[in-house]
Design a protein around this motif. Sequence first.
Motif, PDB file in Angstrom:
ATOM      1  N   UNK A 109       5.824   7.974  -1.623  1.00 27.94           N
ATOM      2  CA  UNK A 109       6.308   6.782  -0.918  1.00 27.94           C
ATOM      3  C   UNK A 109       5.731   5.511  -1.526  1.00 27.94           C
ATOM      4  N   UNK A 110       5.942   5.261  -2.818  1.00 26.55           N
ATOM      5  CA  UNK A 110       5.321   4.089  -3.448  1.00 26.55           C
ATOM      6  C   UNK A 110       5.898   2.782  -2.915  1.00 26.55           C
ATOM      7  N   UNK A 111       5.058   1.766  -2.855  1.00 23.46           N
ATOM      8  CA  UNK A 111       5.510   0.416  -2.514  1.00 23.46           C
ATOM      9  C   UNK A 111       6.158  -0.228  -3.741  1.00 23.46           C
ATOM     10  N   UNK A 112       5.683   0.158  -4.922  1.00 18.45           N
ATOM     11  CA  UNK A 112       6.244  -0.306  -6.202  1.00 18.45           C
ATOM     12  C   UNK A 112       5.888   0.735  -7.255  1.00 18.45           C
ATOM     13  N   UNK A 113       6.749   0.867  -8.250  1.00 14.09           N
ATOM     14  CA  UNK A 113       6.498   1.792  -9.357  1.00 14.09           C
ATOM     15  C   UNK A 113       6.671   1.039 -10.667  1.00 14.09           C
ATOM     16  N   UNK A 114       5.717   1.230 -11.560  1.00 12.95           N
ATOM     17  CA  UNK A 114       5.734   0.580 -12.871  1.00 12.95           C
ATOM     18  C   UNK A 114       5.790   1.666 -13.935  1.00 12.95           C
ATOM     19  N   UNK A 115       6.634   1.458 -14.961  1.00 13.03           N
ATOM     20  CA  UNK A 115       6.797   2.491 -15.986  1.00 13.03           C
ATOM     21  C   UNK A 115       7.025   1.920 -17.377  1.00 13.03           C
ATOM     22  N   UNK A 116       6.611   0.688 -17.641  1.00 11.45           N
ATOM     23  CA  UNK A 116       6.980   0.075 -18.918  1.00 11.45           C
ATOM     24  C   UNK A 116       5.853  -0.016 -19.946  1.00 11.45           C
TER      25      UNK A 116
ATOM     26  N   UNK B  30      -3.632  -0.925  -3.601  1.00 11.92           N
ATOM     27  CA  UNK B  30      -3.997   0.426  -4.024  1.00 11.92           C
ATOM     28  C   UNK B  30      -3.005   0.912  -5.070  1.00 11.92           C
ATOM     29  N   UNK B  31      -3.529   1.440  -6.176  1.00 10.61           N
ATOM     30  CA  UNK B  31      -2.699   1.909  -7.280  1.00 10.61           C
ATOM     31  C   UNK B  31      -3.129   3.321  -7.670  1.00 10.61           C
ATOM     32  N   UNK B  32      -2.143   4.144  -8.011  1.00  9.70           N
ATOM     33  CA  UNK B  32      -2.418   5.497  -8.494  1.00  9.70           C
ATOM     34  C   UNK B  32      -1.497   5.800  -9.671  1.00  9.70           C
TER      35      UNK B  32
ATOM     36  N   UNK C 124      -1.738   6.841   1.341  1.00 12.72           N
ATOM     37  CA  UNK C 124      -1.253   7.535   0.142  1.00 12.72           C
ATOM     38  C   UNK C 124      -2.273   7.468  -0.992  1.00 12.72           C
ATOM     39  N   UNK C 125      -3.044   6.394  -1.047  1.00 11.92           N
ATOM     40  CA  UNK C 125      -4.123   6.273  -2.036  1.00 11.92           C
ATOM     41  C   UNK C 125      -5.176   7.345  -1.782  1.00 11.92           C
ATOM     42  N   UNK C 126      -5.587   7.468  -0.533  1.00 11.83           N
ATOM     43  CA  UNK C 126      -6.604   8.466  -0.173  1.00 11.83           C
ATOM     44  C   UNK C 126      -6.117   9.892  -0.435  1.00 11.83           C
ATOM     45  N   UNK C 127      -4.839  10.152  -0.169  1.00  6.00           N
ATOM     46  CA  UNK C 127      -4.271  11.493  -0.330  1.00  6.00           C
ATOM     47  C   UNK C 127      -3.694  11.738  -1.731  1.00  6.00           C
ATOM     48  N   UNK C 128      -3.706  10.709  -2.590  1.00  2.00           N
ATOM     49  CA  UNK C 128      -3.051  10.798  -3.905  1.00  2.00           C
ATOM     50  C   UNK C 128      -1.595  11.229  -3.758  1.00  2.00           C
ATOM     51  N   UNK C 129      -0.903  10.605  -2.815  1.00  2.00           N
ATOM     52  CA  UNK C 129       0.494  10.934  -2.522  1.00  2.00           C
ATOM     53  C   UNK C 129       1.421   9.940  -3.232  1.00  2.00           C
ATOM     54  N   UNK C 130       2.182  10.386  -4.235  1.00  2.00           N
ATOM     55  CA  UNK C 130       3.088   9.491  -4.957  1.00  2.00           C
ATOM     56  C   UNK C 130       4.496   9.427  -4.366  1.00  2.00           C
TER      57      UNK C 130
END
Length: 119
Positions: free
Chosen positions: A35-42, A56-58, A27-33
């Motif tokens: 199926x995240x393993x974790x999501x941060x929004x704060x 890997x983070x995007x 997903x990092x290589x494809x910039x695919x958001x």
Amino acid sequence: MTFYVEDSFIFHYNKDLHNVMEVSFKDYELCNPNSPLATYQSEYEPVKVNRTGHYYFICGVPGHCESGQKFEVVVMPPATAQQNNSSTSSNPKPNPTSPNPNPKPIPKPSQNPFLWFFR
């Protein structure tokens, strides 16, 4: 960027414009958001790395990852383990500095101006 187990880093960003997603290598290589393993929004995301390997983070906002808002972290074994291994080696390696018990932010150059890390 290389870190050691128990290091921490912080993503700091405008939550109205960005987010941070930990993703798989594919997903990092494809910039695919999708199926995240974790999501941060704060806006202020401390992340402590607790295993060796790659993280890997995007940015999951459409178009942001494709324009370079992505970050790979390589995590090595703890510095103390490397020091112990080097003392028994016939070819000693330079000893890395020990982790700081009172970490302070150390800005490191990267393509992501919103990243700080502690050691």
